[in-house]
Design an enzyme around this catalytic site. Structure first.
Site, PDB file in Angstrom:
ATOM      1  CG  PHE A   1      -0.184  -0.284   2.534  1.00 57.60           C
ATOM      2  CD1 PHE A   1       0.400   0.751   3.248  1.00 57.60           C
ATOM      3  CD2 PHE A   1      -0.038  -1.593   2.996  1.00 57.60           C
ATOM      4  CE1 PHE A   1       1.114   0.494   4.421  1.00 57.60           C
ATOM      5  CE2 PHE A   1       0.682  -1.857   4.168  1.00 57.60           C
ATOM      6  CZ  PHE A   1       1.245  -0.804   4.879  1.00 57.60           C
TER       7      PHE A   1
ATOM      8  CG  PHE B   1       3.962   5.818   0.251  1.00 54.40           C
ATOM      9  CD1 PHE B   1       4.135   5.704  -1.126  1.00 54.40           C
ATOM     10  CD2 PHE B   1       3.178   6.838   0.763  1.00 54.40           C
ATOM     11  CE1 PHE B   1       3.556   6.637  -1.982  1.00 54.40           C
ATOM     12  CE2 PHE B   1       2.600   7.768  -0.104  1.00 54.40           C
ATOM     13  CZ  PHE B   1       2.780   7.665  -1.469  1.00 54.40           C
TER      14      PHE B   1
HETATM   15 CU1  CUA Z   1       4.992   1.599  -3.847  1.00 57.99          CU
HETATM   16 CU2  CUA Z   1       6.533   2.776  -5.229  1.00 57.99          CU
END
Ligand code: CUA
Length: 156
Positions: free
Chosen positions: A75, A77
C-alpha cells in the site's frame, strides 16, 4: 405494384439486418460486461483487500519444516507485515496484492522482483540461504513517498 412490393422486401431485409447488427453489438456489450478488464480469476476490488481472506490477516505462517507462506499487502507507502523474521535456509512462498495502486516488490541481490497490482494476487517463491537483512523495495512509482516504501526480511 410490382416495384412497390420489391421495395418492401428490400426495406424489410434492411430492417432485419439492422436488428441482427444491433443484437450482435448488444451481445458483445453483454459479454464484455460479464468479463470486465479486472475480471481475472484472481481479481478483487482493491478496496476490499482488507476484508478478503487471506489478506485480512497478513502474516507469516509456517507450512513446512523450514518453509513459510508470507501473505502480504502493499500500500502507499509500505508493506504488511513489516520486518518479517525467518530462519536461514527458509523457503518463503510470497502471496501479495495491493490495496491501492501498482507497487513493486524487489529484493536487491536476489531474483525476487515482481509487480504488485491492485486487487490482483501475485505469487513468488524464494529460498533465503544466507543470513542477513534483506531489503524489500518498491520499484514502481506509486506517489510522493515511493522512494521510502520499503520493508526488510531478517534472515538468521
Ligand atoms: Cu509503492 Cu513505489
Amino acid at each position: 405494384m410490382h416495384i412497390h412490393r420489391l421495395e418492401k422486401i428490400w426495406i424489410g431485409f434492411g430492417v432485419a439486418m439492422l436488428v441482427v447488427f444491433l443484437s450482435v453489438i448488444g451481445i458483445s456489450a453483454f459479454a464484455m460486461g460479464m468479463d470486465p478488464p479486472t475480471g481475472h480469476s484472481h481479481g478483487m476490488d482493491p478496496a476490499k483487500v482488507d476484508s478478503t481472506a487471506p489478506f485480512d490477516k497478513p502474516g507469516l505462517k509456517q507450512v513446512g519444516e523450514n518453509e513459510y507462506e508470507a501473505v502480504m499487502t502493499a500500500f502507499a507507502f509500505g508493506y504488511a507485515p513489516d520486518n518479517m523474521e525467518i530462519p536461514a535456509g527458509a523457503t518463503v512462498h510470497f502471496t501479495i496484492t495491493s490495496k491501492d495502486v501498482i507497487h513493486g516488490f524487489q529484493i536487491p541481490g536476489t531474483n525476487v522482483n515482481m509487480m504488485v497490482l491492485p486487487g490482483e494476487i501475485n505469487h513468488l517463491t524464494h529460498t533465503f540461504d544466507k543470513p542477513g537483512t534483506y531489503l524489500v523495495l518498491c520499484n514502481e512509482y506509486c506517489g510522493g513517498a515511493h522512494e521510502w516504501m520499503k520493508t526488510t526480511i531478517i534472515v538468521k
